[in-house]
Design an enzyme around this catalytic site. Structure first.
Site, mmCIF file in Angstrom:
data_model
loop_
_atom_site.group_PDB
_atom_site.id
_atom_site.type_symbol
_atom_site.label_atom_id
_atom_site.label_comp_id
_atom_site.label_asym_id
_atom_site.label_seq_id
_atom_site.Cartn_x
_atom_site.Cartn_y
_atom_site.Cartn_z
ATOM 1 N N CYS A 33 0.832 -1.205 0.000
ATOM 2 C CA CYS A 33 0.000 0.000 0.000
ATOM 3 C C CYS A 33 0.868 1.258 0.000
ATOM 4 O O CYS A 33 1.519 1.564 0.997
ATOM 5 C CB CYS A 33 -0.911 -0.049 1.230
ATOM 6 S SG CYS A 33 -1.755 1.492 1.607
ATOM 7 N N CYS A 36 -0.001 3.920 2.607
ATOM 8 C CA CYS A 36 0.406 3.439 3.940
ATOM 9 C C CYS A 36 1.877 3.778 4.181
ATOM 10 O O CYS A 36 2.252 4.215 5.271
ATOM 11 C CB CYS A 36 0.216 1.931 4.057
ATOM 12 S SG CYS A 36 -1.497 1.388 3.868
#
Length: 108
Positions: A33, A36
């Site tokens: 991600c 993230c």
């Protein structure tokens, strides 16, 4: 525990997060991600600067039980837990200043 983020798993979530005497922000994330990874340095900085809140990271790929239990459908999702309950949810990557504003109720 101030100064560093802590890693939580399905196995230790209750002990580390739900039974904490401090508010705990849990960052639901995954290695693939991009957003993230973008917010990780901000969360680490907040952890280093504030010992009144615990910053924890839970890898959603490795811990599907907790991820499903709290209905996390998109990442990054950050839940703040206090006294065993979710008291705030922040979804999506935000700059450090915006995260600190969102966490204002929990930061000294």
């Amino acid at each position: 525990m101030a100064g560093a983020t802590v890693t939580v798993t399905d196995a230790n979530f209750e002990e580390v997060v739900l039974k904490s005497d401090k508010p705990v922000l849990v960052d639901f994330w995954a290695t693939w991600c991009g957003p993230c990874r973008q917010i990780a340095p901000s969360l680490e900085a907040i952890a280093a600067e504030h010992d009144e809140i615990v910053i924890a990271k839970l890898n959603t790929d490795e811990n599907p039980t907790t991820t499903a239990k709290y209905g996390v459908m998109s990442i990054p999702t950050m839940n703040v837990y206090q006294d065993g309950e979710v008291v705030k949810t922040i979804v999506g990557a935000k700059p450090k200043a915006a995260l600190e504003r969102e966490l204002g109720d929990f930061l000294a």
